[in-house]
Design a protein around this motif. Structure first.
Motif, mmCIF file in Angstrom:
data_model
loop_
_atom_site.group_PDB
_atom_site.id
_atom_site.type_symbol
_atom_site.label_atom_id
_atom_site.label_comp_id
_atom_site.label_asym_id
_atom_site.label_seq_id
_atom_site.Cartn_x
_atom_site.Cartn_y
_atom_site.Cartn_z
ATOM 1 N N THR A 128 0.815 -1.226 0.000
ATOM 2 C CA THR A 128 0.000 0.000 0.000
ATOM 3 C C THR A 128 0.847 1.274 0.000
ATOM 4 O O THR A 128 0.615 2.188 -0.802
ATOM 5 C CB THR A 128 -0.932 -0.017 1.237
ATOM 6 O OG1 THR A 128 -1.572 -1.285 1.264
ATOM 7 C CG2 THR A 128 -1.980 1.071 1.156
ATOM 8 N N SER A 129 1.824 1.351 0.897
ATOM 9 C CA SER A 129 2.602 2.604 1.011
ATOM 10 C C SER A 129 3.348 2.897 -0.281
ATOM 11 O O SER A 129 3.392 4.039 -0.742
ATOM 12 C CB SER A 129 3.636 2.519 2.130
ATOM 13 O OG SER A 129 2.991 2.246 3.302
ATOM 14 N N ILE A 146 0.948 4.255 -2.862
ATOM 15 C CA ILE A 146 0.571 5.653 -2.586
ATOM 16 C C ILE A 146 1.724 6.587 -2.972
ATOM 17 O O ILE A 146 1.529 7.602 -3.649
ATOM 18 C CB ILE A 146 0.193 5.805 -1.090
ATOM 19 C CG1 ILE A 146 -1.120 5.068 -0.834
ATOM 20 C CG2 ILE A 146 0.104 7.273 -0.686
ATOM 21 C CD1 ILE A 146 -1.489 4.939 0.626
ATOM 22 N N ASP A 147 2.926 6.213 -2.567
ATOM 23 C CA ASP A 147 4.091 7.055 -2.906
ATOM 24 C C ASP A 147 4.258 7.155 -4.418
ATOM 25 O O ASP A 147 4.610 8.207 -4.950
ATOM 26 C CB ASP A 147 5.378 6.489 -2.285
ATOM 27 C CG ASP A 147 5.366 6.651 -0.765
ATOM 28 O OD1 ASP A 147 4.540 7.443 -0.262
ATOM 29 O OD2 ASP A 147 6.169 5.973 -0.088
ATOM 30 N N ASP A 156 1.846 7.045 -6.722
ATOM 31 C CA ASP A 156 0.841 7.974 -7.284
ATOM 32 C C ASP A 156 1.242 9.431 -7.020
ATOM 33 O O ASP A 156 1.148 10.285 -7.910
ATOM 34 C CB ASP A 156 -0.541 7.712 -6.666
ATOM 35 C CG ASP A 156 -1.172 6.429 -7.212
ATOM 36 O OD1 ASP A 156 -0.646 5.859 -8.186
ATOM 37 O OD2 ASP A 156 -2.211 5.998 -6.668
ATOM 38 N N GLY A 174 -5.869 6.957 -6.880
ATOM 39 C CA GLY A 174 -4.927 7.779 -6.115
ATOM 40 C C GLY A 174 -4.497 9.029 -6.865
ATOM 41 O O GLY A 174 -4.476 10.135 -6.305
ATOM 42 N N CYS A 210 -5.213 12.936 -5.809
ATOM 43 C CA CYS A 210 -4.111 13.905 -5.643
ATOM 44 C C CYS A 210 -4.358 15.133 -6.530
ATOM 45 O O CYS A 210 -4.094 16.273 -6.114
ATOM 46 C CB CYS A 210 -2.770 13.294 -6.030
ATOM 47 S SG CYS A 210 -2.209 12.051 -4.883
ATOM 48 N N PHE A 238 -6.197 1.143 1.031
ATOM 49 C CA PHE A 238 -5.394 2.035 0.173
ATOM 50 C C PHE A 238 -5.880 3.473 0.320
ATOM 51 O O PHE A 238 -5.081 4.395 0.539
ATOM 52 C CB PHE A 238 -5.493 1.574 -1.295
ATOM 53 C CG PHE A 238 -4.875 2.555 -2.257
ATOM 54 C CD1 PHE A 238 -3.520 2.503 -2.542
ATOM 55 C CD2 PHE A 238 -5.640 3.559 -2.852
ATOM 56 C CE1 PHE A 238 -2.938 3.432 -3.417
ATOM 57 C CE2 PHE A 238 -5.070 4.476 -3.724
ATOM 58 C CZ PHE A 238 -3.719 4.417 -4.005
ATOM 59 N N TYR A 239 -7.206 3.681 0.211
ATOM 60 C CA TYR A 239 -7.719 5.053 0.254
ATOM 61 C C TYR A 239 -7.576 5.641 1.658
ATOM 62 O O TYR A 239 -7.221 6.811 1.810
ATOM 63 C CB TYR A 239 -9.173 5.081 -0.232
ATOM 64 C CG TYR A 239 -9.257 4.750 -1.715
ATOM 65 C CD1 TYR A 239 -8.708 5.609 -2.657
ATOM 66 C CD2 TYR A 239 -9.828 3.567 -2.159
ATOM 67 C CE1 TYR A 239 -8.740 5.300 -4.019
ATOM 68 C CE2 TYR A 239 -9.872 3.257 -3.518
ATOM 69 C CZ TYR A 239 -9.326 4.122 -4.438
ATOM 70 O OH TYR A 239 -9.347 3.826 -5.776
ATOM 71 N N GLN A 259 -5.321 4.998 3.869
ATOM 72 C CA GLN A 259 -3.903 5.355 4.076
ATOM 73 C C GLN A 259 -3.507 6.577 3.221
ATOM 74 O O GLN A 259 -2.719 7.406 3.656
ATOM 75 C CB GLN A 259 -3.032 4.153 3.723
ATOM 76 C CG GLN A 259 -1.849 4.012 4.658
ATOM 77 C CD GLN A 259 -1.174 2.658 4.485
ATOM 78 O OE1 GLN A 259 -1.792 1.615 4.732
ATOM 79 N NE2 GLN A 259 0.083 2.660 4.071
ATOM 80 N N LEU A 260 -4.099 6.679 2.025
ATOM 81 C CA LEU A 260 -3.812 7.848 1.177
ATOM 82 C C LEU A 260 -4.324 9.122 1.858
ATOM 83 O O LEU A 260 -3.615 10.141 1.894
ATOM 84 C CB LEU A 260 -4.456 7.677 -0.211
ATOM 85 C CG LEU A 260 -4.382 8.886 -1.139
ATOM 86 C CD1 LEU A 260 -2.925 9.230 -1.503
ATOM 87 C CD2 LEU A 260 -5.156 8.641 -2.445
ATOM 88 N N LYS A 312 -2.013 10.097 4.549
ATOM 89 C CA LYS A 312 -0.769 10.638 3.976
ATOM 90 C C LYS A 312 -0.986 12.100 3.537
ATOM 91 O O LYS A 312 -0.140 12.969 3.770
ATOM 92 C CB LYS A 312 -0.364 9.771 2.774
ATOM 93 C CG LYS A 312 0.871 10.239 2.052
ATOM 94 C CD LYS A 312 2.079 9.444 2.464
ATOM 95 C CE LYS A 312 3.350 10.006 1.886
ATOM 96 N NZ LYS A 312 4.504 9.194 2.086
#
Ligand SMILES: C[S@@+](CC[C@H](N)C(=O)[O-])C[C@H]1O[C@@H](n2cnc3c(N)ncnc32)[C@H](O)[C@@H]1O
Length: 298
Positions: free
Chosen positions: A39-40, A43-44, A46, A82, A86, A111-112, A114-115, A118
């Motif tokens: 997941t991380s 996200i990074d 995207d 993602g 953003c 995923f969402y 954690q996004l 972030k």
């Protein structure tokens, strides 16, 4: 050198066969360089993709462009929304995306969540994050949303988004998969407003793991006849930078900039063992990935 090229030719055939078999049994999988369970990393990835696009827009327009209020279209968004979230966080009015594969249906809720955490840590205001959450809930509920995702196996961009509506088109590692570049670019010319921008990172390399590191230009060793024997949906189309330039110019795009992001250091290596279709310098075989920017003529 002859021995090495013969080995790489045969090794490439083995990888093309494997990828054909994989596609037959599994279909199109894992569009990111790693699985969604990371997941991380996803996200990074995207966040990095969006930042790179914006850096290139700034260079291309001498910092004279803002994405605030823009109606944006992404081609081939892959596994999640993602990038769309953003872009909305950065002020876009509307995010639209189109793909031939529905890769988003299995994006985990984690995923969402954690996004959003972030983005909070990146000092995006709480009320903006609440708007993003509301838009995500709307698209998931099948309601009208500032996030729009169309899956169409015919990749009919005009049917999906109408004419002269889009201000800005983004794409990441997807153009090299499109079946019909002429149709896609001609359709982009129709859906975009005059003066719209196109910003696309294109991976020109062989896609199969291992061989892409050892022999990044492996797919260019083959004649069309041999290569087409192994083609499955999504096989790289082998378009070279000059061909993108030519098609864009033909369909009304100007100020076309192609910046190499990743290059082979030695041209002699870049051209060694290439099929004759790719042996002339016009092919820029030392370019392994590029950022393409263009403006739709008014
Ligand atoms: C390597 S993935 C990149 C996805 C995403 N942009 C990313 O960077 O993670 C390629 C994308 O192109 C899409 N794609 C593959 N073949 C396509 C085709 N023939 N026409 C349109 N899109 C295609 C895939 O479904 C996927 O979304």
């Amino acid at each position: 050198m002859i021995l090495k090229n013969s080995f790489l030719y045969l090794a490439g055939i083995a990888f093309l066969t494997l990828s054909k078999l994989k596609n037959m049994f599994q279909g199109y999988k894992s569009p990111k360089p790693f699985d969604m369970s990371h997941t991380s990393k996803c996200i990074d990835y995207d966040i990095h993709v969006v930042n790179e696009w914006l850096n290139h827009i700034n260079k291309y327009t001498n910092n004279s462009y803002t994405i605030a209020g823009k109606n944006v279209l992404e081609l081939g968004p892959g596994s999640d929304l993602g990038v769309g979230l953003c872009l909305l966080a950065k002020g876009c009015a509307q995010y639209n995306a189109i793909d031939v594969n529905n890769l988003m249906y299995e994006t985990p809720e984690k995923f969402y969540n954690q996004l959003f955490s972030k983005l909070e840590n990146m000092n995006i205001q709480k009320d903006i994050i609440n708007i993003l959450k509301a838009q995500l809930a709307k698209i998931k509920g099948g309601r009208e949303s500032r996030l729009r995702y169309v899956v169409d196996k015919n990749f009919d961009i005009v049917a999906a988004f109408g004419k002269s509506n889009i201000d800005l088109v983004f794409s990441q590692a997807a153009f090299e998969h499109f079946n019909d570049i002429e149709k896609t670019i001609s359709q982009l010319s129709e859906v975009c407003k005059d003066g719209a921008l196109l910003v696309a990172e294109i991976d020109l390399k062989t896609h199969s793991r291992w061989i892409r590191d050892v022999d990044p230009n492996n797919i260019y060793r083959y004649s069309n006849y041999v290569y087409n024997l192994f083609c499955v949906p999504g096989t790289p189309n082998r378009y070279r930078p000059y061909q993108y330039k030519e098609v864009l110019a033909r369909f009304g795009w100007s100020n076309i900039s192609i910046v190499p992001l990743n290059k082979l250091n030695y041209k002699i290596i870049a051209y060694s063992g290439m099929h004759k279709n790719y042996s002339a310098e016009i092919n820029q075989m030392d370019y392994l990935s590029i950022m393409l920017c263009a403006t739709k003529r008014c």
